[in-house]
Scaffold this active site. Structure first.
Site, PDB file in Angstrom:
ATOM      1  N   GLY A 201       0.842  -1.167   0.065  1.00 20.91           N
ATOM      2  CA  GLY A 201       0.066   0.045   0.000  1.00 20.91           C
ATOM      3  C   GLY A 201       0.875   1.367   0.057  1.00 20.91           C
ATOM      4  O   GLY A 201       2.269   1.152  -0.207  1.00 20.91           O
TER       5      GLY A 201
ATOM      6  N   GLY B 195       1.916   4.698   2.156  1.00 19.52           N
ATOM      7  CA  GLY B 195       2.361   5.220   3.636  1.00 19.52           C
ATOM      8  C   GLY B 195       2.153   6.617   3.311  1.00 19.52           C
ATOM      9  O   GLY B 195       2.014   7.322   2.253  1.00 19.52           O
ATOM     10  N   GLY B 196       2.567   7.299   4.526  1.00 13.37           N
ATOM     11  CA  GLY B 196       2.385   8.934   4.550  1.00 13.37           C
ATOM     12  C   GLY B 196       3.207   9.527   3.439  1.00 13.37           C
ATOM     13  O   GLY B 196       3.347  10.269   2.887  1.00 13.37           O
TER      14      GLY B 196
ATOM     15  N   GLY C 140       5.294   7.550   1.105  1.00 14.19           N
ATOM     16  CA  GLY C 140       5.842   6.410   0.216  1.00 14.19           C
ATOM     17  C   GLY C 140       5.238   5.283   0.091  1.00 14.19           C
ATOM     18  O   GLY C 140       4.684   5.080   1.116  1.00 14.19           O
ATOM     19  N   PRO C 141       5.586   4.163  -0.976  1.00 16.47           N
ATOM     20  CA  PRO C 141       4.952   2.970  -0.822  1.00 16.47           C
ATOM     21  C   PRO C 141       5.440   2.301   0.061  1.00 16.47           C
ATOM     22  O   PRO C 141       6.628   2.312   0.667  1.00 16.47           O
ATOM     23  CB  PRO C 141       5.255   2.588  -2.311  1.00 16.47           C
ATOM     24  CG  PRO C 141       6.494   3.344  -2.652  1.00 16.47           C
ATOM     25  CD  PRO C 141       6.333   4.446  -2.226  1.00 16.47           C
ATOM     26  N   VAL C 142       4.829   1.026   0.573  1.00 21.57           N
ATOM     27  CA  VAL C 142       5.135   0.197   1.499  1.00 21.57           C
ATOM     28  C   VAL C 142       5.078  -1.250   0.867  1.00 21.57           C
ATOM     29  O   VAL C 142       4.191  -1.596   0.100  1.00 21.57           O
ATOM     30  CB  VAL C 142       4.113   0.059   2.813  1.00 21.57           C
ATOM     31  CG1 VAL C 142       4.667  -0.790   3.786  1.00 21.57           C
ATOM     32  CG2 VAL C 142       4.117   1.491   3.226  1.00 21.57           C
TER      33      VAL C 142
ATOM     34  N   ASP D  16      -2.423  11.829  12.860  1.00 21.45           N
ATOM     35  CA  ASP D  16      -3.198  11.463  11.581  1.00 21.45           C
ATOM     36  C   ASP D  16      -3.565   9.924  11.987  1.00 21.45           C
ATOM     37  O   ASP D  16      -3.542   9.146  11.088  1.00 21.45           O
ATOM     38  CB  ASP D  16      -2.269  11.283  10.484  1.00 21.45           C
ATOM     39  CG  ASP D  16      -2.809  11.131   9.175  1.00 21.45           C
ATOM     40  OD1 ASP D  16      -4.302  11.172   9.096  1.00 21.45           O
ATOM     41  OD2 ASP D  16      -2.201  10.561   8.322  1.00 21.45           O
TER      42      ASP D  16
END
Ligand code: NAG
Ligand code: NAG
Ligand code: NAG
Ligand code: NAG
Ligand code: NAG
Ligand code: NAG
Ligand code: NAG
Ligand code: NAG
Length: 804
Positions: free
Chosen positions: A494, A496-497, A499-501, A612
């Site tokens: 997915g 994240g804040g 960049g991609p994970v 957040d």
């Protein structure tokens, strides 16, 4: 300058009656011969018209007749006399015997808002839309509009207002910005249609085009791709022989009254899903970004200046002597933005500042030598065309208190610049240093490197070892690339804040989650650093654990423990997976999140505000225990600090508390609010930003509040849940409602929340009015069955389960 007044619930008339039962009827109208005492208030209580004083230090007390949106009491949506303030509090609004609408005051001639041609019977009403309308009342009782505030907008566009031209009278509808955030006087930006191309909107700065929307074609503005002005604000273009104009409505869930405003820097600001949003910004740095939006017109600069100079101005608090000084006359009505332009356009200018405390007036200096920094009162912000910028970068990235230092870096700059001015040899040395650092920067070398970060985290790692905790690893890029199969799409979990994970598997079989900073994201670097430093210092079973990191060349990667069960939103909002989380698990998750937050707020060494918190940031381990993740936006808070303001409002629509979304006020109570929203979502299995009432388009909070007041609290529970303890569910909803109360001071702290959840005999206070919103115009309401007079609890059988 953002004052403490906090506010923003969107209530419709019907909702107001339904939920808060106003006491007596409001005074909406003033009639002929009447003098207004107190205020007029629209029937829906959303708008009031009143005289408001503005106390500007060192200047006379002035007052303005203004219309305020009830939940934003510090910033009017309309001002009657913005360029003719009334001295003191002497203003009185009246309709005189002839029927003219005017302001009486001590300072001289009355200020006419509308002068009738011949004596008429008139009355003026503040309508629900926020429009203040003067009617002629004919003997037969019929009414005719003579004048309305919507025809003379200030800096705020409300639904129903027009931007355009009346071709008959040549009257133009346009917005004019304020002088500054404090002074409502006319500023230097206007926003309206282009007289030559009437299907195009333009922002002008002192008459020159600053931004254009591009022509209106096929229902959108040509130059604006993916812009909220196309996507959120549904503009409508209308043109016939008599008039040509734009107006707008909104068709997405709107958390705040949908206004559009041009601020004193010429930015177009919308109040919508995330509270306060920059829709268009051509003033540097463009809404926090380095690239302007489409349609911005490049500002002309003299040859002695380069475009980068615009970004080099940095503010310093202190005094300036009168060496090399030019003051612009107050009658030029300059704003701070204009003042900067004056400085840029004068090749010898080295510094500028506004003259008055309300950010109006302008002074510029050809030298910064006369500057003295001081911490006493009365100082002001003086903008230097900065030279020490690169020295600072070092400070920012090598100090452990990086996050806090951000606010104070100019202090170091001041010292640096001060030193430079005094000792010329030091200056040349600094110059060499500066060019070196500049070179480095140009090579694309960022000041954050493995060694620096290791230093910062390293001490900490040892500390942790002493505490018997596991150590932080430094991974090589090759190991991570191999573990994630070269960041293959199949491994992507997915986003994240920052960049991609990716999911990865180390050679020893251990599974990891890898968050990779997108290389071209400037903001992301700050968040990366923030997250790395923060999370390395936090240890709690309900927080996701950082295993290590990798910084190699352009690559910046954080490595976490892998959470096999994804995140909470994967279950609670998806009907096919909802049943996996029964009530017992859900309650366990609620308690876990509360514990994690309590740790962040109170027991961690840092005192952290997450900022957040939302369902997608709650990860679940193999036993469905919750772990809070994504600290990219978190903020370390001094132990003595209890509240702070931020200019950068980050977070997610639906989870932001009103004082944060509107005024950027940061306190632990903003997490409490988000927790309340999350709790209600977990209980109900519904997203907060959906619509849950067939007539009023309430969001989840509004819906919960309504059915709670009707005594049907259990109706909120996710219908898929069959086994639960009603007292326990009701207690959760009760706590949730306490957490989302409108006023931050009414909300409990996380330690209150933890005891409320665990102590079944504890008396809970009655929840007060929450901050909730109604979707202005929802297209496809998602309506659950709603029986208003009897709760569904009577119709389902409940198998009582012993709590925990
Ligand atoms: C009404 O209008 C007349 C003629 O314009 C003027 O002489 C008179 O002063 C006005 N009355 C008031 C109360 O303003
Ligand atoms: C104005 O009209 C209202 C309603 O028709 C009436 O009640 C009032 O007496 C009139 N006032 C004057 C000054 O004519
Ligand atoms: C406000 O409500 C009162 C009482 O219901 C009504 O008489 C009046 O016309 C309303 N005013 C407006 C502007 O809607
Ligand atoms: C915008 O203008 C159109 C055309 O006059 C009108 O039908 C529509 O109701 C207006 N929309 C709003 C929100 O006022
Ligand atoms: C509109 O067109 C006229 C004639 O071409 C031009 O002189 C004027 O500057 C234009 N106005 C604007 C605001 O662009
Ligand atoms: C906007 O999008 C359209 C279609 O996707 C594209 O052709 C056009 O070039 C884009 N314009 C800008 C300014 O990005
Ligand atoms: C334009 O205004 C005139 C005069 O007010 C009116 O008679 C006419 O019907 C209007 N035209 C349209 C299309 O509304
Ligand atoms: C400044 O504002 C005043 C009204 O407040 C106005 O009379 C004056 O013309 C303005 N000056 C300039 C240069 O626009």
């Amino acid at each position: 300058m953002a004052s403490s007044a906090i506010t923003l619930i969107l209530l419709s008339l019907s909702c107001f009656i339904l939920l808060t039962r106003p006491s007596a009827s409001q005074k909406t109208t003033i009639v002929q011969g009447e003098q207004l005492k107190g205020e007029l208030s629209a029937n829906n209580s959303l708008f009031t018209l009143r005289f408001q004083e503005t106390a500007i230090p060192e200047r006379d007390l002035r007052s303005y007749l203004a219309i305020y949106y009830t939940y934003e009491s510090s910033y009017p949506v309309w001002v009657a006399n913005r360029d003719a303030p009334v001295l003191g509090t002497s203003g009185i609004l009246t309709i005189d015997g002839n029927g003219s609408l005017k302001i009486l005051h001590d300072g001289g001639e009355p200020i006419f808002l509308y002068k009738v041609q011949r004596p008429s019977n008139t009355s003026a009403t503040l309508e629900d839309s926020g429009n203040f309308v003067l009617h002629q009342v004919n003997p037969d009782g019929s009414k005719q509009v003579l004048w309305q505030s919507f025809d003379y907008p200030t800096d705020t566009l409300l639904p129903g207002m027009k931007l355009g031209i009346n071709l008959g009278t040549r009257h133009k509808w346009f917005l004019t910005s304020r002088r500054s955030s404090v002074s409502p006087a006319s500023g230097s930006f206007t926003f309206g249609v282009d007289p030559n191309v009437t299907n195009q909107l333009v922002i002008r700065w002192l008459g020159d085009v600053f931004w254009t929307s591009g022509p209106w074609q096929r229902g959108r503005f040509n130059l604006l791709n993916d812009s909220s002005l196309n996507e959120i604000y549904k503009f409508n273009y209308f043109s016939n022989e008599n008039e040509t104009y734009f107006n707008y409505s909104v068709n997405t869930a709107i958390s705040i009254f949908p206004m559009l405003r041009i601020n004193s820097d010429g930015d177009l600001v919308g109040f919508r899903v995330n509270g306060y949003n920059q829709e268009v910004s051509c003033s540097f740095p463009y809404a926090g970004r380095m690239i302007p939006v489409d349609g911005c017109v490049q500002q002309k600069l003299p040859e002695c200046r380069s475009p980068e100079d615009i970004s080099k101005f940095t503010p310093h608090d202190g005094y300036m002597s009168y060496n090399g000084f030019v003051e612009y006359s107050a009658t030029e009505n300059l704003t701070l933005q204009d003042c900067r332009a004056k400085c840029l356009n004068s090749c010898s200018c080295a510094a500028y500042a506004s003259k008055y405390n309300d950010d109006t007036g302008c002074e510029i200096w050809s030298t910064t030598a006369g500057f003295r920094r001081t911490s006493s009162d009365g100082q002001r912000q003086i903008y230097f065309i900065g030279k020490g910028k690169f020295i600072l970068v070092k400070f920012i990235f090598t100090k452990e208190t990086f996050v806090l230092m951000q606010n104070k870096w100019w202090l170091w700059l001041t010292i640096a610049v001060g030193g430079v001015a005094i000792i010329p040899p030091v200056f040349s040395f600094c110059y060499v240093l500066w060019t070196k650092l500049k070179e480095l920067k140009e090579k694309g070398e960022t000041r954050i490197d493995q060694k620096t970060l290791l230093n910062e985290l390293g001490g900490n790692a040892t500390e942790r070892q002493e505490e018997g905790e596991s150590e932080l690893h430094v991974f090589s890029f090759e190991i991570i690339a191999t573990a994630t199969n070269y960041f293959s799409a199949a491994n992507k979990l997915g986003k994240g804040g920052f960049g991609p994970v990716y999911k990865g598997r180390l050679t020893d079989g251990k599974e990891i989650a890898v968050k990779r900073l997108s290389t071209n994201s400037g903001q992301g670097l700050v968040e990366f650093k923030n997250e790395a430093i923060l999370i390395a210092k936090l240890q709690h079973t309900n927080l996701v654990r950082l295993l290590g990191f990798c910084i190699q060349g352009q690559e910046k990667i954080l490595v976490y423990e892998y959470m096999p069960n994804k995140s909470l939103d994967f279950y609670i909002f998806v009907s096919s997976r909802k049943s996996i989380l029964d009530w017992k698990k859900r309650f366990n998750i609620i308690e876990g999140i509360a514990q994690g937050l309590l740790y962040l707020h109170k027991y961690s060494r840092l005192r952290v505000i997450h900022r957040d918190l939302k369902a997608s940031n709650i990860l679940l381990d193999d036993e469905m225990n919750p772990k809070i993740s994504d600290f990219g936006m978190a903020r370390i808070f001094g132990l003595k600090e209890s509240e702070a303001n931020t200019n950068r409002i980050v977070g997610t629509y639906g989870y932001m508390s009103p004082e944060y979304a509107m005024n950027g006020i940061v306190s632990i109570k903003i997490d409490v609010f988000s927790f309340g929203v999350l709790l209600l979502e977990i209980v109900s299995g519904k997203k907060n930003n959906g619509s849950y009432h067939h007539e009023h388009q309430l969001n989840l909070i509004g819906y919960a509040w309504q059915i709670w007041n009707e005594g049907c609290g259990l109706d909120l529970l996710d219908p898929i849940l069959k086994e639960f303890c009603p007292q326990n569910v009701l207690r959760c909803i009760h706590v949730g409602l306490l957490c989302v109360q409108y006023h931050a001071t009414d909300r409990p702290t996380m330690s209150d929340v933890v005891s409320m959840l665990s102590n079944e005999t504890m008396q809970l206070p009655e929840p007060k009015q929450p901050a909730f919103f109604i979707n202005a115009v929802a297209e496809e309401p998602d309506i659950p069955d709603s029986q208003s007079d009897n709760c569904s609890i009577n119709q389902v059988s409940i198998s009582v389960m012993v709590a925990r």
